[in-house]
Design a protein around this motif. Sequence first.
Motif, PDB file in Angstrom:
ATOM      1  N   THR A  60       0.826  -1.204   0.000  1.00 23.44           N
ATOM      2  CA  THR A  60       0.000   0.000   0.000  1.00 23.44           C
ATOM      3  C   THR A  60       0.864   1.259   0.000  1.00 23.44           C
ATOM      4  OG1 THR A  60      -1.804  -1.143   1.123  1.00 23.44           O
ATOM      5  CG2 THR A  60      -1.763   1.265   1.297  1.00 23.44           C
ATOM      6  N   ILE A  61       1.886   1.280   0.823  1.00 23.05           N
ATOM      7  CA  ILE A  61       2.789   2.437   0.863  1.00 23.05           C
ATOM      8  C   ILE A  61       3.522   2.582  -0.467  1.00 23.05           C
ATOM      9  CG2 ILE A  61       4.887   3.360   1.939  1.00 23.05           C
ATOM     10  CD1 ILE A  61       3.816   2.189   4.599  1.00 23.05           C
ATOM     11  N   TYR A  62       3.950   1.475  -1.032  1.00 22.75           N
ATOM     12  CA  TYR A  62       4.609   1.494  -2.339  1.00 22.75           C
ATOM     13  C   TYR A  62       3.676   2.111  -3.390  1.00 22.75           C
ATOM     14  CZ  TYR A  62       6.119  -0.362  -6.851  1.00 22.75           C
ATOM     15  OH  TYR A  62       6.468  -0.495  -8.177  1.00 22.75           O
ATOM     16  N   GLU A  63       2.423   1.696  -3.393  1.00 25.79           N
ATOM     17  CA  GLU A  63       1.453   2.214  -4.366  1.00 25.79           C
ATOM     18  C   GLU A  63       1.184   3.708  -4.162  1.00 25.79           C
ATOM     19  OE1 GLU A  63      -1.755  -0.535  -3.751  1.00 25.79           O
ATOM     20  OE2 GLU A  63      -0.962  -1.965  -5.217  1.00 25.79           O
ATOM     21  N   GLU A  64       1.126   4.146  -2.911  1.00 23.06           N
ATOM     22  CA  GLU A  64       0.932   5.580  -2.643  1.00 23.06           C
ATOM     23  C   GLU A  64       2.118   6.386  -3.165  1.00 23.06           C
ATOM     24  OE1 GLU A  64      -0.007   6.413   1.479  1.00 23.06           O
ATOM     25  OE2 GLU A  64      -1.419   4.749   1.540  1.00 23.06           O
ATOM     26  N   THR A  65       3.303   5.861  -2.975  1.00 26.41           N
ATOM     27  CA  THR A  65       4.502   6.551  -3.446  1.00 26.41           C
ATOM     28  C   THR A  65       4.566   6.517  -4.971  1.00 26.41           C
ATOM     29  OG1 THR A  65       5.605   5.855  -1.407  1.00 26.41           O
ATOM     30  CG2 THR A  65       7.013   6.718  -3.152  1.00 26.41           C
ATOM     31  N   GLU A  88       6.697  10.929   5.468  1.00 26.14           N
ATOM     32  CA  GLU A  88       5.746  10.191   6.302  1.00 26.14           C
ATOM     33  C   GLU A  88       5.666   8.730   5.861  1.00 26.14           C
ATOM     34  OE1 GLU A  88       0.979  10.143   6.731  1.00 26.14           O
ATOM     35  OE2 GLU A  88       1.913  12.115   6.941  1.00 26.14           O
ATOM     36  N   LEU A  89       5.636   8.502   4.554  1.00 24.49           N
ATOM     37  CA  LEU A  89       5.575   7.127   4.049  1.00 24.49           C
ATOM     38  C   LEU A  89       6.859   6.369   4.367  1.00 24.49           C
ATOM     39  CD1 LEU A  89       3.830   7.654   0.601  1.00 24.49           C
ATOM     40  CD2 LEU A  89       2.834   6.742   2.703  1.00 24.49           C
ATOM     41  N   THR A  90       7.982   7.053   4.293  1.00 22.65           N
ATOM     42  CA  THR A  90       9.250   6.412   4.644  1.00 22.65           C
ATOM     43  C   THR A  90       9.259   6.041   6.126  1.00 22.65           C
ATOM     44  OG1 THR A  90      10.389   7.649   2.918  1.00 22.65           O
ATOM     45  CG2 THR A  90      11.758   6.705   4.656  1.00 22.65           C
TER      46      THR A  90
END
Length: 199
Positions: free
Chosen positions: A106-111, A176-178
């Motif tokens: 999910t985080i990968y897709e947001e990035t 934030e994602l990191t």
Amino acid sequence: MATKEDISGITSKIEIIKTNIQSSNLKQQDWFFESKKAVLDYYDNYVLWANDSMKQSIIVINNSTQPDIIRKTIDELNHQHSKVTNSLWRIFLYESDNEFTERIKTIYEETSVLHKLYIGFYLDIEGVAVKFNKFNQFAEKGVLLKQLHKDLKTERSSLLNKFFKERDSIKVDTLELTEKTMQIIRKKLKEKYPAVNSV
């Protein structure tokens, strides 16, 4: 009473069992090591992609008339994206914890939403930079093309404004994602690799 042959046969079977157990343990250790390495490699690649590569927009903006510099930035960003994607697939190969893999995905897709925005912007600016170079070639030959120059500056300005507006409208903060990625991976490492905690 057992004969020497019986004892030799039993000893031989015990040695075969010990060898099989040792081989199995080595395979488990190899899997364990590769699984841990996949998680750590992903994190390293993700941080470079999310924070360093995408932060190069200042280089593109400051060199918006230099297509070679812009192309190098595009190629580096795409290369880093490829490394992150490959690392993500390695996590899926080794990790069976679906909750963990879904959170990372999910985080990968947001990035990736930001990645697409940056790549699109860089490609647009690269197109303008190529036009500027052609304009400069004409200008060097004494051809005055004031309107073309003005149009290119307007196009570049418009692309910059569009990029900033789109970037600001996306509620994705790479820092934030990191941080989220780091927390998820840190938790997984502590759960799955307790030896890491004692180091």
